[in-house]
Design an enzyme around this catalytic site. Structure first.
Site, PDB file in Angstrom:
ATOM      1  N   VAL A   7       0.942  -1.256  -0.461  1.00  0.00           N
ATOM      2  CA  VAL A   7      -0.136  -0.409  -0.267  1.00  0.00           C
ATOM      3  C   VAL A   7       0.797   1.468  -0.234  1.00  0.00           C
ATOM      4  O   VAL A   7       1.377   1.441   0.298  1.00  0.00           O
ATOM      5  CB  VAL A   7      -0.790   0.071   1.031  1.00  0.00           C
ATOM      6  CG1 VAL A   7      -1.498   1.624   1.237  1.00  0.00           C
ATOM      7  CG2 VAL A   7      -1.398  -1.030   0.920  1.00  0.00           C
ATOM      8  N   CYS A   8       0.673   2.024  -0.875  1.00  0.00           N
ATOM      9  CA  CYS A   8       0.560   3.424  -1.192  1.00  0.00           C
ATOM     10  C   CYS A   8       0.413   4.424  -1.175  1.00  0.00           C
ATOM     11  O   CYS A   8      -1.056   4.205  -1.357  1.00  0.00           O
ATOM     12  CB  CYS A   8       2.164   3.533  -2.197  1.00  0.00           C
ATOM     13  SG  CYS A   8       1.566   3.842  -3.710  1.00  0.00           S
ATOM     14  N   SER A   9       0.715   5.638  -1.199  1.00  0.00           N
ATOM     15  CA  SER A   9      -0.091   6.838  -1.313  1.00  0.00           C
ATOM     16  C   SER A   9      -1.431   6.740  -2.729  1.00  0.00           C
ATOM     17  O   SER A   9      -2.579   6.743  -2.520  1.00  0.00           O
ATOM     18  CB  SER A   9       0.430   8.126  -1.507  1.00  0.00           C
ATOM     19  OG  SER A   9       1.007   8.611   0.037  1.00  0.00           O
TER      20      SER A   9
END
Length: 101
Positions: A7-9
């Site tokens: 998960v990232c931005s």
């Protein structure tokens, strides 16, 4: 087959790391699905994965993901992330999955 969610931005900055993790898994003969999504999209599929790894830029969301997930959630080491060390991140993921069992 294990499923690991990164998960990232926006789900984009981890795509290179996903590629390197998949390569490391192939070299070790590990059957794993690794993919990256934004935090919002990732929250929608928590029931379908075995592990969630958060990019360092969204580490502040760890407690939120821990409350929502029934699987291990951890933050990717900033140095390994910055260097795109897929093998090290994969090894950390495998350790977390072993501890789950």
């Amino acid at each position: 087959m294990m499923k690991i969610l990164l998960v990232c931005s926006a789900g984009m900055s981890t795509s290179l790391l996903v590629t390197k993790m998949k390569k490391a898994a192939d070299e070790k003969g590990i059957d794993v699905e690794i993919f990256a999504l934004s935090a919002g999209e990732g929250k929608k599929i928590l029931k379908d994965v075995d592990l969630v790894l958060l990019g360092p830029q969204v580490r502040f969301m760890k407690n939120e993901f821990l409350k929502l997930a029934t699987v291990p959630v951890d933050v990717i080491d900033m140095l390994s992330y910055g260097r795109m060390e897929g093998d090290k991140v994969l090894n950390h993921a495998l350790t977390l999955l072993e501890q789950k069992q």
